[in-house]
Design a protein around this motif. Structure first.
Motif, PDB file in Angstrom:
ATOM      1  N   LEU A 104     -34.278  47.550 -37.223  1.00 27.95           N
ATOM      2  CA  LEU A 104     -34.166  46.109 -37.430  1.00 27.95           C
ATOM      3  C   LEU A 104     -34.199  45.758 -38.915  1.00 27.95           C
ATOM      4  O   LEU A 104     -33.462  44.877 -39.370  1.00 27.95           O
ATOM      5  N   ARG A 105     -35.056  46.443 -39.693  1.00 29.32           N
ATOM      6  CA  ARG A 105     -35.106  46.180 -41.136  1.00 29.32           C
ATOM      7  C   ARG A 105     -33.778  46.531 -41.801  1.00 29.32           C
ATOM      8  O   ARG A 105     -33.302  45.836 -42.684  1.00 29.32           O
ATOM      9  N   GLU A 106     -33.147  47.648 -41.379  1.00 27.67           N
ATOM     10  CA  GLU A 106     -31.849  48.024 -41.939  1.00 27.67           C
ATOM     11  C   GLU A 106     -30.782  47.004 -41.567  1.00 27.67           C
ATOM     12  O   GLU A 106     -29.908  46.679 -42.382  1.00 27.67           O
ATOM     13  N   ALA A 107     -30.850  46.476 -40.340  1.00 31.57           N
ATOM     14  CA  ALA A 107     -29.875  45.461 -39.928  1.00 31.57           C
ATOM     15  C   ALA A 107     -30.046  44.179 -40.728  1.00 31.57           C
ATOM     16  O   ALA A 107     -29.063  43.522 -41.100  1.00 31.57           O
ATOM     17  N   VAL A 108     -31.292  43.826 -41.022  1.00 27.99           N
ATOM     18  CA  VAL A 108     -31.536  42.622 -41.831  1.00 27.99           C
ATOM     19  C   VAL A 108     -30.941  42.796 -43.223  1.00 27.99           C
ATOM     20  O   VAL A 108     -30.404  41.851 -43.810  1.00 27.99           O
ATOM     21  N   GLY A 109     -30.993  44.010 -43.764  1.00 35.32           N
ATOM     22  CA  GLY A 109     -30.403  44.240 -45.078  1.00 35.32           C
ATOM     23  C   GLY A 109     -28.914  43.975 -45.104  1.00 35.32           C
ATOM     24  O   GLY A 109     -28.361  43.568 -46.126  1.00 35.32           O
ATOM     25  N   LEU A 110     -28.215  44.188 -43.978  1.00 34.78           N
ATOM     26  CA  LEU A 110     -26.773  43.921 -43.921  1.00 34.78           C
ATOM     27  C   LEU A 110     -26.460  42.439 -43.883  1.00 34.78           C
ATOM     28  O   LEU A 110     -25.309  42.048 -44.109  1.00 34.78           O
ATOM     29  N   LEU A 111     -27.446  41.607 -43.567  1.00 35.90           N
ATOM     30  CA  LEU A 111     -27.215  40.168 -43.490  1.00 35.90           C
ATOM     31  C   LEU A 111     -27.268  39.495 -44.845  1.00 35.90           C
ATOM     32  O   LEU A 111     -26.885  38.338 -44.968  1.00 35.90           O
ATOM     33  N   HIS A 112     -27.729  40.195 -45.894  1.00 38.97           N
ATOM     34  CA  HIS A 112     -27.839  39.577 -47.214  1.00 38.97           C
ATOM     35  C   HIS A 112     -26.454  39.320 -47.781  1.00 38.97           C
ATOM     36  O   HIS A 112     -25.539  40.110 -47.589  1.00 38.97           O
ATOM     37  N   PRO A 113     -26.240  38.219 -48.506  1.00 34.97           N
ATOM     38  CA  PRO A 113     -24.931  37.954 -49.116  1.00 34.97           C
ATOM     39  C   PRO A 113     -24.608  38.978 -50.194  1.00 34.97           C
ATOM     40  O   PRO A 113     -25.499  39.608 -50.761  1.00 34.97           O
ATOM     41  N   ALA A 114     -23.297  39.145 -50.467  1.00 31.22           N
ATOM     42  CA  ALA A 114     -22.863  40.099 -51.490  1.00 31.22           C
ATOM     43  C   ALA A 114     -23.391  39.692 -52.855  1.00 31.22           C
ATOM     44  O   ALA A 114     -23.394  38.522 -53.197  1.00 31.22           O
ATOM     45  N   GLU A 115     -23.864  40.662 -53.594  1.00 30.38           N
ATOM     46  CA  GLU A 115     -24.395  40.398 -54.923  1.00 30.38           C
ATOM     47  C   GLU A 115     -23.542  41.106 -55.955  1.00 30.38           C
ATOM     48  O   GLU A 115     -22.910  42.124 -55.686  1.00 30.38           O
ATOM     49  N   SER A 116     -23.474  40.543 -57.152  1.00 29.72           N
ATOM     50  CA  SER A 116     -22.733  41.165 -58.235  1.00 29.72           C
ATOM     51  C   SER A 116     -23.462  42.423 -58.685  1.00 29.72           C
ATOM     52  O   SER A 116     -24.663  42.407 -58.901  1.00 29.72           O
ATOM     53  N   LEU A 117     -22.723  43.517 -58.823  1.00 31.32           N
ATOM     54  CA  LEU A 117     -23.300  44.789 -59.234  1.00 31.32           C
ATOM     55  C   LEU A 117     -22.562  45.290 -60.463  1.00 31.32           C
ATOM     56  O   LEU A 117     -21.339  45.165 -60.563  1.00 31.32           O
TER      57      LEU A 117
END
Length: 435
Positions: A103-116
């Motif tokens: 579930l924690r890994e799935a939540v990480g996929l919900l974050h918006p794209a960030e500039s890298l």
């Protein structure tokens, strides 16, 4: 006393059916009444309190309840007591621990794209891995890949810019008549500049000129940029990104369809002339020139918004340095005709194809290599036997010299040999720069 209201209803009875329900007013706080606050003893707590609060007793919840809380725990939406109970349970229950990790890994996929700030070689490695699995039907020529990579990197930098970043001040810098020159604009103005000068390549390929009728009698990059700035909304806004982006894609698609992908020299299509007003370049060199300008101005933009920006990949940087090295003899000859460089000894030119005095240009670091620059004639051949000087520079530093961002006096890391020849070549490199 009856305790009834003025309308005769009992206080606990509801409002009549034809009236909306009454909403009770908030209760007044004791601090708002002006009366003294009750003492602690009056509240049934005569004993003095501990200086540190006592930890609340952990919740005791059933397994099914704890399992149901895992989703809220992964989203950090549990109360402190629930969080403590869930985390204590995860230390004892392997099945719930595995589910919580997923579930924690799935939540990480919900974050918006960030500039890298990605490694500039990453794009090349990803594309190489993809092409090893499935070759493209229409490959991009090797001489066009730096332009493809640099425009993609700049577009990624621009994607999260707000209005403040688009209007951040930028100073374009170059050398003119051996003197540093600059022009003030904005981030949007820089993209407009790239759009108009890339338009020279677009017109040569038969594509639409982004300037339209404004381009009439505007053959040079500086004249086209000035005309666009005057004719468009000035200062330009973030709206300029869309036409610039579409034009870069059209250029890459078109050169891919015109052939020459397997020829490092560009084939017949790569030799198509691209006029720049007072000079022209073959298409394969013009695409390298535009890749170089895109990187240089991307650094200008990154500096304006205080963002790190890496040089191109080693292979792309090597091609850019090679282009500048090939242009140096012609530029040096033009400077001699203008009286800006010393004539060759004996005032005679070496015949075409013959070896003559040469300067060894050694480029260190990523994209490095060595080039023998003929000094006496653009048609002469560089020769190690006739080497009279040796200059060593970092690859990115040499490109910044050619962009007019570094003065010749500051650029060279090592110099050996004919001082006049070294000075003429470094000034010739700086004079490659333009708006």
């Amino acid at each position: 006393m009856s305790g009834g209201n003025d309308d005769g209803r009992h206080p606990t009875s509801g409002p009549p059916p034809d009236q909306p329900p009454r909403i009770p007013l908030p209760r007044a706080s004791v601090e708002d009444t002006g009366r003294p606050l009750p003492a602690l003893a009056d509240l049934g707590d005569p004993a003095p309190r501990d200086p540190a609060p006592r930890a609340a007793a952990p919740l005791v919840l059933e397994h099914r309840v704890l399992k149901a809380l895992l989703g809220a725990w992964a989203l950090a939406a549990c109360s402190p007591e629930e969080t403590a109970a869930v985390e204590e349970h995860l230390g004892d229950c392997g099945a719930c621990a595995d589910e919580a990790r997923r579930l924690r890994e799935a939540v990480g996929l919900l974050h918006p794209a960030e500039s890298l700030d990605l490694d500039p070689a990453l794009r090349a490695r990803v594309l190489q891995g993809c092409l090893e699995r499935r070759p493209p039907r229409i490959p991009v020529p090797e001489w066009a890949s730096p332009y493809d990579a640099e425009t993609a990197r700049l577009d990624a930098l621009l994607q999260d810019f707000g209005d403040a970043e688009w209007h951040a001040p930028v100073r374009l810098r170059w050398f003119e008549k051996d003197e540093p020159t600059s022009r003030r604009t904005t981030v949007a103005g820089v993209i407009a500049h790239l759009l108009t000068v890339d338009g020279l390549v677009a017109v040569a390929l038969g594509l639409e000129d982004p300037m339209g009728e404004v381009a009439a009698d505007r053959p040079t990059p500086a004249a086209r940029t000035d005309a666009y700035w005057r004719a468009s909304h000035f200062p330009p806004t973030r709206a300029v990104r869309a036409p610039w982006r579409e034009q870069t894609h059209a250029l890459v698609r078109t050169v891919a369809f015109t052939g020459g992908a397997g020829d490092a020299g560009g084939g017949a299509a790569g030799k198509l002339a691209v006029p720049y007003g007072d000079f022209e370049l073959p298409l394969h060199d013009a695409m390298l020139d535009r890749a170089f300008e895109c990187w240089v101005h991307a650094e200008d933009i990154a500096d304006a918004v205080d963002y790190p920006y890496e040089p191109p990949s080693g292979s792309d940087l090597h091609q850019m340095v090679g282009l500048a090295a090939r242009l140096l003899p012609t530029v040096l000859s033009a400077r001699r005709r203008a009286g800006l460089a010393a004539p060759p000894p004996g005032r005679h030119l070496v015949p075409a194809g013959e070896p003559g005095r040469s300067l060894r240009l050694e480029i260190e670091g990523s994209g490095g290599g060595e080039w023998l620059i003929p000094l006496d004639s653009p048609a002469a051949v560089g020769s190690a036997e006739h080497e009279v000087a040796h200059v060593a520079l970092d690859g990115a530093e040499f490109c910044r010299l050619a962009a007019g961002h570094v003065s010749p006096a500051e650029a060279a890391a090592g110099q050996v040999g004919d001082r006049a020849a070294i000075r003429d070549v470094l000034l010739a490199a700086a004079s490659l720069s333009r708006m």
